[in-house]
Design a protein around this motif. Structure first.
Motif, short mmCIF file in Angstrom:
data_model
loop_
_atom_site.label_atom_id
_atom_site.label_comp_id
_atom_site.label_asym_id
_atom_site.label_seq_id
_atom_site.Cartn_x
_atom_site.Cartn_y
_atom_site.Cartn_z
N ALA A 21 0.82 -1.21 0.00
CA ALA A 21 0.00 0.00 0.00
C ALA A 21 0.86 1.25 0.00
O ALA A 21 0.54 2.24 -0.65
N GLN A 22 1.97 1.23 0.72
CA GLN A 22 2.85 2.39 0.75
C GLN A 22 3.58 2.57 -0.57
O GLN A 22 3.75 3.67 -1.05
N ARG A 23 3.99 1.47 -1.17
CA ARG A 23 4.78 1.55 -2.39
C ARG A 23 3.94 1.96 -3.59
O ARG A 23 4.38 2.71 -4.44
N TYR A 24 2.75 1.44 -3.70
CA TYR A 24 1.91 1.69 -4.86
C TYR A 24 0.75 2.61 -4.51
O TYR A 24 -0.40 2.23 -4.62
N ASN A 25 1.08 3.80 -4.11
CA ASN A 25 0.06 4.79 -3.81
C ASN A 25 -0.61 5.20 -5.11
O ASN A 25 0.04 5.59 -6.07
N ALA A 26 -1.93 5.12 -5.18
CA ALA A 26 -2.66 5.40 -6.41
C ALA A 26 -2.49 6.84 -6.88
O ALA A 26 -2.65 7.13 -8.05
N LYS A 27 -2.17 7.73 -5.98
CA LYS A 27 -2.03 9.13 -6.35
C LYS A 27 -0.64 9.45 -6.87
O LYS A 27 -0.36 10.57 -7.25
N GLY A 28 0.23 8.49 -6.89
CA GLY A 28 1.59 8.74 -7.36
C GLY A 28 2.42 9.39 -6.27
O GLY A 28 2.05 9.37 -5.09
N PRO A 29 3.54 9.99 -6.64
CA PRO A 29 4.40 10.60 -5.63
C PRO A 29 3.68 11.74 -4.93
O PRO A 29 3.00 12.54 -5.56
N ARG A 30 3.81 11.79 -3.67
CA ARG A 30 3.17 12.85 -2.91
C ARG A 30 3.85 14.19 -3.20
O ARG A 30 5.00 14.24 -3.59
N LEU A 31 3.10 15.22 -2.99
CA LEU A 31 3.58 16.57 -3.27
C LEU A 31 4.88 16.88 -2.53
O LEU A 31 5.81 17.44 -3.11
N GLU A 32 4.95 16.49 -1.28
CA GLU A 32 6.17 16.77 -0.50
C GLU A 32 7.38 16.02 -1.06
O GLU A 32 8.48 16.55 -1.08
N GLN A 33 7.16 14.81 -1.53
CA GLN A 33 8.27 14.05 -2.11
C GLN A 33 8.77 14.72 -3.39
O GLN A 33 9.98 14.79 -3.62
N ILE A 34 7.87 15.20 -4.19
CA ILE A 34 8.26 15.88 -5.42
C ILE A 34 9.03 17.15 -5.09
O ILE A 34 10.07 17.43 -5.70
N LYS A 35 8.54 17.89 -4.11
CA LYS A 35 9.23 19.12 -3.73
C LYS A 35 10.64 18.83 -3.21
O LYS A 35 11.57 19.57 -3.48
N GLU A 36 10.80 17.73 -2.49
CA GLU A 36 12.13 17.34 -2.01
C GLU A 36 13.06 17.04 -3.18
O GLU A 36 14.21 17.47 -3.20
N HIS A 37 12.56 16.30 -4.15
CA HIS A 37 13.38 15.95 -5.32
C HIS A 37 13.77 17.18 -6.12
O HIS A 37 14.85 17.23 -6.70
N LEU A 116 10.84 26.76 -12.78
CA LEU A 116 11.96 25.91 -12.42
C LEU A 116 13.16 26.13 -13.33
O LEU A 116 13.01 26.58 -14.46
N ASN A 117 14.36 25.81 -12.82
CA ASN A 117 15.54 25.85 -13.68
C ASN A 117 15.59 24.57 -14.52
O ASN A 117 14.77 23.67 -14.35
N LYS A 118 16.56 24.46 -15.40
CA LYS A 118 16.63 23.32 -16.34
C LYS A 118 16.69 21.96 -15.63
O LYS A 118 16.00 21.03 -16.02
N ASP A 119 17.53 21.85 -14.60
CA ASP A 119 17.64 20.58 -13.88
C ASP A 119 16.33 20.22 -13.19
O ASP A 119 15.90 19.06 -13.21
N GLN A 120 15.70 21.21 -12.59
CA GLN A 120 14.43 20.97 -11.91
C GLN A 120 13.33 20.61 -12.92
O GLN A 120 12.48 19.77 -12.63
N GLN A 121 13.36 21.25 -14.08
CA GLN A 121 12.37 20.93 -15.11
C GLN A 121 12.48 19.47 -15.54
O GLN A 121 11.47 18.81 -15.77
N GLU A 122 13.70 18.98 -15.63
CA GLU A 122 13.90 17.58 -16.02
C GLU A 122 13.30 16.65 -14.97
O GLU A 122 12.62 15.67 -15.30
N ILE A 123 13.52 16.95 -13.70
CA ILE A 123 12.96 16.14 -12.61
C ILE A 123 11.43 16.22 -12.64
O ILE A 123 10.73 15.22 -12.51
#
Length: 168
Positions: A21-37, A116-123
């Protein structure tokens, strides 16, 4: 001995379900995880949050309008006072609102991308490319399965007609 084995099986089953359930969250990556990346700076994080919350507020309002239209349709059906023009108007309005919700999501995505900058856009694009067109979350393959080439409503034969969502 039997109790011990049963306990181990139950604990293993519970642990595996929790991990899946934790690995396959139907909503995809959470907003906070994306912001961290993305590794946003303070200004970018404020802009990101503002864009996200503005979009969320718009979606809440639009979904409320859809629910009001659905309620009006249900009232019409319950009272057996079907007004063809009104029914078509409400159904068309719901479709238009759904289109606006999708457009709002695309606008938010593009506005975040532009800040976003170029690197962030790629992520950013990698995260959302993995999510597809956004239909995997709520309905995913189950929803599309009913509309395949093998026939209308395949896979829903066991569901009573009243539980199907119609006219919205």
């Amino acid at each position: 001995m039997k109790k011990t084995i049963l306990s181990i099986i139950i604990i293993s089953l519970f642990a595996s379900v929790t991990i899946i359930a934790q690995r396959y969250n139907a909503k995809g990556p959470r907003l906070e995880q994306i912001k961290e990346h993305l590794n946003l700076n303070d200004d970018q994080e404020k802009q990101f949050n503002d864009l996200h919350f503005d979009h969320a507020q718009q979606v809440v309002d639009m979904r409320a309008d859809i629910q009001k239209n659905r309620l009006a349709i249900k009232e019409m059906m319950t009272n057996n006072e079907v007004d063809e023009a009104k029914l078509r108007e409400l159904s068309t309005a719901n479709n238009e609102i759904r289109g606006k919700i999708h457009s709002s999501k695309v606008d938010m995505w593009l506005n975040i991308y532009k800040m976003l900058n170029k690197d962030q856009q790629e992520i950013w694009t990698k995260h959302f490319a993995a999510m597809g067109d956004g239909r995997e979350g709520k309905h995913g393959k189950r929803f599309n399965k009913g509309w395949n080439h093998k026939g209308f409503n395949k896979g829903y034969g066991d569901r009573p007609m009243q539980k199907r969502r119609m006219l919205d």
